[in-house]
Design a protein around this motif. Structure first.
Motif: not given
Length: 328
Positions: A22, A66, A74
């Motif tokens: 991410y 995450r 995030d």
């Protein structure tokens, strides 16, 4: 600006599709070409939010999460299992349609900016999927000079103004249009939108637009109605396929125009400018689009009837002369 935004969106998709991690917004800002142009943090986040919304509207499945338990912010990625299509079996006619559509794309390789994005990903220590491959670049080929400004106006939601040549009667008039989209139908490009001069939806063939297209009004002023199918609208606006063909009468120089003769009927003999030739009749389902084909025979073929077709062919021949610098 529309081209730069499109390239930025492609780079963003490549970035998020090429990693299993991410990526936070700040990391994306450093990696993806285009975001560095943002003057402030606030400008970047506004730009990034607009891009995320547009990707979701296009059906791109953005994941938010995450990578590790200690990540404080995030991040984003695109799961290839959701993004990629499964195996597709096409019938021969469907495969032909796909092949035709593929000809609209300009290049089968990645752009330099997109390739640079992948290099930056690896340099930043991002786990890049080595098998990722994007085989197209969103750049459409078209010979119509009106295409780029009209496409930009559609994307920006701006009103356009242009001069438009009508075939029957032959005249040029100004048009003010709220553009909804640009579509291809039967080998021709059309603009579909709301004609403010007629206060009604209309479609316009791009090859009949004369001169430059001028953007007017504010960006975001135009919105396409959800219930309008642009391609169906264009199809309904054109002559029906089952209409009887129109008959054109042509003079063809003796021994010339063999390609045309194979589709025509000889009805007599006639002199034109002192040269002997044949009078032919040919059935044309789309007389206006046949003008380019007929003009390709040059001085060997002269349209006698109908006058509209004769004028269109003369315009194309004069345009070809102007393109070579020769005066008519």
């Amino acid at each position: 600006m529309a081209t730069a935004r499109a390239e930025r969106l492609v780079n963003l998709v490549l970035c998020l599709l090429s990693t299993r991690q991410y990526l936070t917004a700040e990391r994306i800002r450093v990696i993806v070409p285009g975001y560095a142009d943002a003057a402030t943090d606030e400008a970047f986040f506004r730009m990034f939010e607009r891009d995320k919304t547009e990707l979701r509207d296009l059906g791109v499945p953005l994941e938010v999460g995450r990578t590790g338990a200690f990540d404080a912010t995030d991040g984003y990625r695109i799961a290839r299992r959701d993004y990629e299509l499964g195996d597709i079996d096409l019938e021969p006619d469907e495969a032909a349609a796909v092949a035709l559509a593929a000809r609209l794309w300009d290049s089968p390789q990645l752009t330099g900016a997109a390739h640079g994005a992948l290099i930056k990903l690896r340099a930043a220590g991002v786990d890049v999927d080595q098998d990722v491959h994007v085989g197209v670049e969103p750049k459409v080929r078209t010979s119509e000079p009106a295409f780029p400004p009209l496409l930009a106006a559609v994307q920006e939601g701006r009103v356009v103004e242009f001069d438009y040549r009508r075939p029957v009667p032959v005249e040029v008039r100004g048009r003010t249009v709220e553009p909804w989209g640009v579509v291809a139908w039967r080998g021709r490009w059309y603009l579909v939108g709301h004609d403010r001069d007629r206060n009604a939806p209309r479609c316009f063939r791009l090859s009949r637009i004369v001169g430059a297209v001028r953007a007017a009004g504010r960006a975001g002023e135009v919105r396409r109605p959800e219930q309008v199918d642009l391609l169906s609208f264009v199809a309904r606006s054109q002559p029906a396929a089952d209409q009887p063909p129109a008959t054109a009468k042509l003079w063809v120089a003796q021994g010339r125009g063999q390609g045309l003769r194979r589709r025509a009927r000889v009805t007599g003999r006639q002199e034109f400018d002192g040269e002997l030739g044949d009078v032919l009749e040919v059935d044309l389902r789309f007389p206006d689009s046949a003008a380019t084909w007929i003009a390709g025979f040059g001085a060997d073929v002269v349209v006698l009837e109908p006058e509209v077709l004769a004028k269109t062919v003369r315009e194309k021949l004069l345009g070809a002369l102007r393109g070579t610098g020769v005066r008519a």
